[in-house]
Motif scaffolding. Sequence first.
Motif, short mmCIF file in Angstrom:
data_model
loop_
_atom_site.label_atom_id
_atom_site.label_comp_id
_atom_site.label_asym_id
_atom_site.label_seq_id
_atom_site.Cartn_x
_atom_site.Cartn_y
_atom_site.Cartn_z
N LYS A 187 -7.05 4.81 -13.74
CA LYS A 187 -5.80 5.57 -13.61
C LYS A 187 -5.52 5.90 -12.14
O LYS A 187 -4.39 5.73 -11.67
CB LYS A 187 -5.88 6.87 -14.41
N GLN A 188 -6.54 6.34 -11.42
CA GLN A 188 -6.36 6.68 -10.02
C GLN A 188 -5.94 5.45 -9.22
O GLN A 188 -5.03 5.51 -8.38
CB GLN A 188 -7.66 7.26 -9.44
N ARG A 189 -6.57 4.32 -9.48
CA ARG A 189 -6.23 3.08 -8.77
C ARG A 189 -4.80 2.64 -9.09
O ARG A 189 -4.07 2.21 -8.21
CB ARG A 189 -7.23 1.98 -9.12
N MET A 190 -4.40 2.77 -10.36
CA MET A 190 -3.03 2.41 -10.73
C MET A 190 -2.02 3.30 -10.02
O MET A 190 -0.97 2.83 -9.57
CB MET A 190 -2.85 2.49 -12.25
N ASP A 191 -2.33 4.60 -9.92
CA ASP A 191 -1.45 5.53 -9.20
C ASP A 191 -1.31 5.12 -7.74
O ASP A 191 -0.22 5.14 -7.17
CB ASP A 191 -1.96 6.96 -9.31
N GLU A 192 -2.44 4.73 -7.12
CA GLU A 192 -2.41 4.29 -5.73
C GLU A 192 -1.55 3.04 -5.57
O GLU A 192 -0.77 2.94 -4.62
CB GLU A 192 -3.83 3.99 -5.24
N LEU A 193 -1.69 2.10 -6.48
CA LEU A 193 -0.91 0.87 -6.41
C LEU A 193 0.58 1.13 -6.59
O LEU A 193 1.41 0.50 -5.92
CB LEU A 193 -1.40 -0.14 -7.46
N ARG A 194 0.94 2.08 -7.45
CA ARG A 194 2.35 2.44 -7.62
C ARG A 194 2.94 3.00 -6.32
O ARG A 194 4.05 2.65 -5.93
CB ARG A 194 2.51 3.48 -8.74
N VAL A 195 2.18 3.87 -5.67
CA VAL A 195 2.64 4.45 -4.41
C VAL A 195 2.81 3.35 -3.36
O VAL A 195 3.83 3.31 -2.65
CB VAL A 195 1.67 5.54 -3.92
N GLU A 196 1.85 2.45 -3.27
CA GLU A 196 1.94 1.34 -2.30
C GLU A 196 3.17 0.47 -2.61
O GLU A 196 3.90 0.07 -1.70
CB GLU A 196 0.68 0.48 -2.36
N ARG A 197 3.38 0.17 -3.88
CA ARG A 197 4.53 -0.64 -4.28
C ARG A 197 5.83 0.04 -3.89
O ARG A 197 6.74 -0.58 -3.34
CB ARG A 197 4.50 -0.90 -5.79
N ASP A 198 5.91 1.35 -4.16
CA ASP A 198 7.13 2.09 -3.82
C ASP A 198 7.39 2.10 -2.32
O ASP A 198 8.52 1.94 -1.88
CB ASP A 198 7.05 3.52 -4.36
N HIS A 199 6.32 2.26 -1.53
CA HIS A 199 6.48 2.24 -0.07
C HIS A 199 6.97 0.86 0.40
O HIS A 199 7.88 0.77 1.23
CB HIS A 199 5.17 2.57 0.63
N LEU A 200 6.40 -0.19 -0.14
CA LEU A 200 6.80 -1.54 0.23
C LEU A 200 8.24 -1.81 -0.19
O LEU A 200 9.03 -2.41 0.56
CB LEU A 200 5.87 -2.58 -0.38
N THR A 201 8.62 -1.39 -1.38
CA THR A 201 9.98 -1.58 -1.86
C THR A 201 10.96 -0.85 -0.96
O THR A 201 12.00 -1.41 -0.57
CB THR A 201 10.13 -1.09 -3.32
N ASN A 202 10.65 0.40 -0.63
CA ASN A 202 11.53 1.17 0.26
C ASN A 202 11.62 0.52 1.63
O ASN A 202 12.71 0.48 2.23
CB ASN A 202 11.04 2.61 0.38
N TYR A 203 10.52 0.02 2.12
CA TYR A 203 10.52 -0.63 3.42
C TYR A 203 11.41 -1.88 3.41
O TYR A 203 12.20 -2.11 4.32
CB TYR A 203 9.09 -1.01 3.82
N LEU A 204 11.26 -2.68 2.36
CA LEU A 204 12.05 -3.92 2.28
C LEU A 204 13.52 -3.66 2.07
O LEU A 204 14.38 -4.44 2.50
CB LEU A 204 11.51 -4.81 1.16
N GLN A 205 13.85 -2.57 1.39
CA GLN A 205 15.25 -2.25 1.13
C GLN A 205 15.95 -1.58 2.31
O GLN A 205 17.17 -1.50 2.35
CB GLN A 205 15.35 -1.37 -0.12
N SER A 206 15.18 -1.09 3.25
CA SER A 206 15.81 -0.39 4.40
C SER A 206 16.07 -1.31 5.57
O SER A 206 15.83 -2.45 5.62
CB SER A 206 14.96 0.76 4.87
#
Length: 142
Positions: free
Chosen positions: A123-142
Amino acid sequence: MRIKEVLRHKGSDVVTIRPDATVGELVRLLAQHRIGAVVVLGEASAPAGIVSERDIVRHLHDAGADYLSSPVSGIMTAEVYTCDPEDEIESVAESLTEQRIRHLPVVVDGALVGIVSIGDVVKQRMDELRVERDHLTNYLQS
């Protein structure tokens, strides 16, 4: 991320049992708390063993229902693998996988301070991966 972060989110309560308690008491404790393993406490709050639903099933198969009145010490795993709150989640995940275990008591100076399961680590690892994904998505969209 470290194990102390997992304990901060999930809490550090640990259900324990005495080595001289009966397997029947253990079964009631597992059902009452809806958990899969219990730490067996020895002297000075140090883990003396760990016992899981799997241990119960294996012994039930071998000895029959009569063993429910036997002491927990007869079915517990006495060689307890533990971790420290400062351990990295990745190393704990490796230990759980290599040892083929699902629960790992967290110990400081020989005293039990928490427990983590493979589910907690995933669960902790999945939460970390979600945060990383969100950061990457925000970076690519900006």
